[in-house]
Design a protein around this motif. Structure first.
Motif, PDB file in Angstrom:
ATOM      1  N   ASP A   1      53.549 -34.805  14.993  1.00 37.43           N
ATOM      2  CA  ASP A   1      54.484 -33.713  15.261  1.00 37.43           C
ATOM      3  C   ASP A   1      55.880 -34.041  14.734  1.00 37.43           C
ATOM      4  O   ASP A   1      56.581 -33.172  14.223  1.00 37.43           O
ATOM      5  CB  ASP A   1      54.550 -33.395  16.749  1.00 37.43           C
ATOM      6  CG  ASP A   1      53.294 -32.685  17.253  1.00 37.43           C
ATOM      7  OD1 ASP A   1      52.512 -32.185  16.412  1.00 37.43           O
ATOM      8  OD2 ASP A   1      53.109 -32.639  18.481  1.00 37.43           O
ATOM      9  N   ARG A   2      56.285 -35.306  14.854  1.00 40.35           N
ATOM     10  CA  ARG A   2      57.589 -35.718  14.310  1.00 40.35           C
ATOM     11  C   ARG A   2      57.642 -35.440  12.813  1.00 40.35           C
ATOM     12  O   ARG A   2      58.617 -34.887  12.306  1.00 40.35           O
ATOM     13  CB  ARG A   2      57.849 -37.198  14.552  1.00 40.35           C
ATOM     14  CG  ARG A   2      58.132 -37.543  15.973  1.00 40.35           C
ATOM     15  CD  ARG A   2      58.392 -39.025  16.138  1.00 40.35           C
ATOM     16  NE  ARG A   2      58.233 -39.382  17.540  1.00 40.35           N
ATOM     17  CZ  ARG A   2      58.591 -40.515  18.072  1.00 40.35           C
ATOM     18  NH1 ARG A   2      59.145 -41.451  17.306  1.00 40.35           N
ATOM     19  NH2 ARG A   2      58.407 -40.757  19.339  1.00 40.35           N
ATOM     20  N   ALA A   3      56.591 -35.838  12.113  1.00 42.54           N
ATOM     21  CA  ALA A   3      56.545 -35.635  10.662  1.00 42.54           C
ATOM     22  C   ALA A   3      56.614 -34.150  10.324  1.00 42.54           C
ATOM     23  O   ALA A   3      57.331 -33.752   9.395  1.00 42.54           O
ATOM     24  CB  ALA A   3      55.283 -36.261  10.080  1.00 42.54           C
ATOM     25  N   SER A   4      55.897 -33.328  11.068  1.00 42.26           N
ATOM     26  CA  SER A   4      55.912 -31.883  10.826  1.00 42.26           C
ATOM     27  C   SER A   4      57.299 -31.290  11.108  1.00 42.26           C
ATOM     28  O   SER A   4      57.801 -30.466  10.329  1.00 42.26           O
ATOM     29  CB  SER A   4      54.866 -31.215  11.717  1.00 42.26           C
ATOM     30  OG  SER A   4      54.933 -29.826  11.598  1.00 42.26           O
ATOM     31  N   LEU A   5      57.927 -31.709  12.198  1.00 43.82           N
ATOM     32  CA  LEU A   5      59.256 -31.208  12.543  1.00 43.82           C
ATOM     33  C   LEU A   5      60.303 -31.640  11.515  1.00 43.82           C
ATOM     34  O   LEU A   5      61.170 -30.858  11.132  1.00 43.82           O
ATOM     35  CB  LEU A   5      59.651 -31.679  13.946  1.00 43.82           C
ATOM     36  CG  LEU A   5      58.852 -31.046  15.085  1.00 43.82           C
ATOM     37  CD1 LEU A   5      59.079 -31.802  16.390  1.00 43.82           C
ATOM     38  CD2 LEU A   5      59.186 -29.577  15.239  1.00 43.82           C
ATOM     39  N   VAL A   6      60.200 -32.872  11.042  1.00 48.58           N
ATOM     40  CA  VAL A   6      61.120 -33.354   9.994  1.00 48.58           C
ATOM     41  C   VAL A   6      60.935 -32.533   8.728  1.00 48.58           C
ATOM     42  O   VAL A   6      61.909 -32.148   8.081  1.00 48.58           O
ATOM     43  CB  VAL A   6      60.921 -34.863   9.733  1.00 48.58           C
ATOM     44  CG1 VAL A   6      61.614 -35.307   8.450  1.00 48.58           C
ATOM     45  CG2 VAL A   6      61.430 -35.682  10.924  1.00 48.58           C
ATOM     46  N   ARG A   7      59.684 -32.210   8.377  1.00 46.89           N
ATOM     47  CA  ARG A   7      59.429 -31.360   7.206  1.00 46.89           C
ATOM     48  C   ARG A   7      60.072 -29.980   7.382  1.00 46.89           C
ATOM     49  O   ARG A   7      60.651 -29.437   6.449  1.00 46.89           O
ATOM     50  CB  ARG A   7      57.929 -31.229   6.936  1.00 46.89           C
ATOM     51  CG  ARG A   7      57.337 -32.393   6.191  1.00 46.89           C
ATOM     52  CD  ARG A   7      55.929 -32.095   5.689  1.00 46.89           C
ATOM     53  NE  ARG A   7      55.000 -31.753   6.758  1.00 46.89           N
ATOM     54  CZ  ARG A   7      54.323 -32.642   7.483  1.00 46.89           C
ATOM     55  NH1 ARG A   7      54.469 -33.928   7.267  1.00 46.89           N
ATOM     56  NH2 ARG A   7      53.488 -32.234   8.425  1.00 46.89           N
ATOM     57  N   ASP A   8      59.962 -29.410   8.578  1.00 42.72           N
ATOM     58  CA  ASP A   8      60.600 -28.117   8.858  1.00 42.72           C
ATOM     59  C   ASP A   8      62.101 -28.193   8.638  1.00 42.72           C
ATOM     60  O   ASP A   8      62.702 -27.312   8.022  1.00 42.72           O
ATOM     61  CB  ASP A   8      60.332 -27.662  10.295  1.00 42.72           C
ATOM     62  CG  ASP A   8      58.911 -27.220  10.534  1.00 42.72           C
ATOM     63  OD1 ASP A   8      58.172 -27.018   9.546  1.00 42.72           O
ATOM     64  OD2 ASP A   8      58.540 -27.078  11.707  1.00 42.72           O
ATOM     65  N   PHE A   9      62.710 -29.248   9.155  1.00 46.91           N
ATOM     66  CA  PHE A   9      64.153 -29.426   9.017  1.00 46.91           C
ATOM     67  C   PHE A   9      64.533 -29.625   7.549  1.00 46.91           C
ATOM     68  O   PHE A   9      65.422 -28.955   7.031  1.00 46.91           O
ATOM     69  CB  PHE A   9      64.610 -30.620   9.863  1.00 46.91           C
ATOM     70  CG  PHE A   9      66.085 -30.869   9.802  1.00 46.91           C
ATOM     71  CD1 PHE A   9      66.958 -30.071  10.503  1.00 46.91           C
ATOM     72  CD2 PHE A   9      66.597 -31.895   9.032  1.00 46.91           C
ATOM     73  CE1 PHE A   9      68.334 -30.291  10.451  1.00 46.91           C
ATOM     74  CE2 PHE A   9      67.960 -32.136   8.973  1.00 46.91           C
ATOM     75  CZ  PHE A   9      68.828 -31.326   9.683  1.00 46.91           C
ATOM     76  N   GLN A  10      63.845 -30.526   6.880  1.00 49.64           N
ATOM     77  CA  GLN A  10      64.150 -30.833   5.485  1.00 49.64           C
ATOM     78  C   GLN A  10      63.891 -29.638   4.567  1.00 49.64           C
ATOM     79  O   GLN A  10      64.565 -29.471   3.559  1.00 49.64           O
ATOM     80  CB  GLN A  10      63.329 -32.032   5.007  1.00 49.64           C
ATOM     81  CG  GLN A  10      63.821 -33.369   5.532  1.00 49.64           C
ATOM     82  CD  GLN A  10      65.193 -33.712   5.009  1.00 49.64           C
ATOM     83  OE1 GLN A  10      66.186 -33.519   5.695  1.00 49.64           O
ATOM     84  NE2 GLN A  10      65.274 -34.212   3.798  1.00 49.64           N
ATOM     85  N   GLY A  11      62.929 -28.814   4.932  1.00 52.74           N
ATOM     86  CA  GLY A  11      62.581 -27.654   4.112  1.00 52.74           C
ATOM     87  C   GLY A  11      63.486 -26.455   4.322  1.00 52.74           C
ATOM     88  O   GLY A  11      63.316 -25.432   3.671  1.00 52.74           O
ATOM     89  N   GLY A  12      64.434 -26.553   5.237  1.00 53.22           N
ATOM     90  CA  GLY A  12      65.364 -25.462   5.459  1.00 53.22           C
ATOM     91  C   GLY A  12      64.917 -24.455   6.497  1.00 53.22           C
ATOM     92  O   GLY A  12      65.542 -23.412   6.652  1.00 53.22           O
ATOM     93  N   GLY A  13      63.868 -24.771   7.230  1.00 54.43           N
ATOM     94  CA  GLY A  13      63.366 -23.839   8.221  1.00 54.43           C
ATOM     95  C   GLY A  13      64.230 -23.719   9.461  1.00 54.43           C
ATOM     96  O   GLY A  13      64.168 -22.714  10.164  1.00 54.43           O
TER      97      GLY A  13
END
Length: 106
Positions: A58-70
């Protein structure tokens, strides 16, 4: 407890920050009471929260959301996210509190 005493000021600062910014923020907190209080005032659809209990997947997914501009805000447990994560999208970082042990800060 110091975390409880400064909590109203921290929450007020973040409430004002949310209103007046279009920047991308990382907000770190050490104590769960601070983390949970801040989480209540962040816009749910425009923020992520990573606690110590957040799974690695979940951390990895949340970091991707943040990094992707979501999302615009990342509220992070200092212990859970102190190293090993790429959060370069942030334009600002706010440490609401730090660890009291100087050796941990080195």
């Amino acid at each position: 407890d110091i975390a409880h005493k400064k909590l109203p000021m921290v929450v007020e600062y973040i409430e004002n920050l949310i209103k007046d910014t279009d920047k991308c923020w990382i907000i770190f907190a050490r104590h769960m009471v601070v983390l949970e209080s801040i989480a209540k005032v962040l816009p749910e659809n425009n923020s992520i929260v990573i606690r110590g209990s957040t799974s690695l997947e979940d951390r990895a997914s949340l970091v991707r959301d943040f990094q992707g501009g979501g999302v615009q805000f990342a509220l992070l447990s200092l212990q859970a996210m102190y190293a090993g994560h790429n959060l370069t999208r942030a334009t600002h970082v706010l440490f609401t509190e730090l660890c009291y042990t100087p050796a941990v800060l080195e």
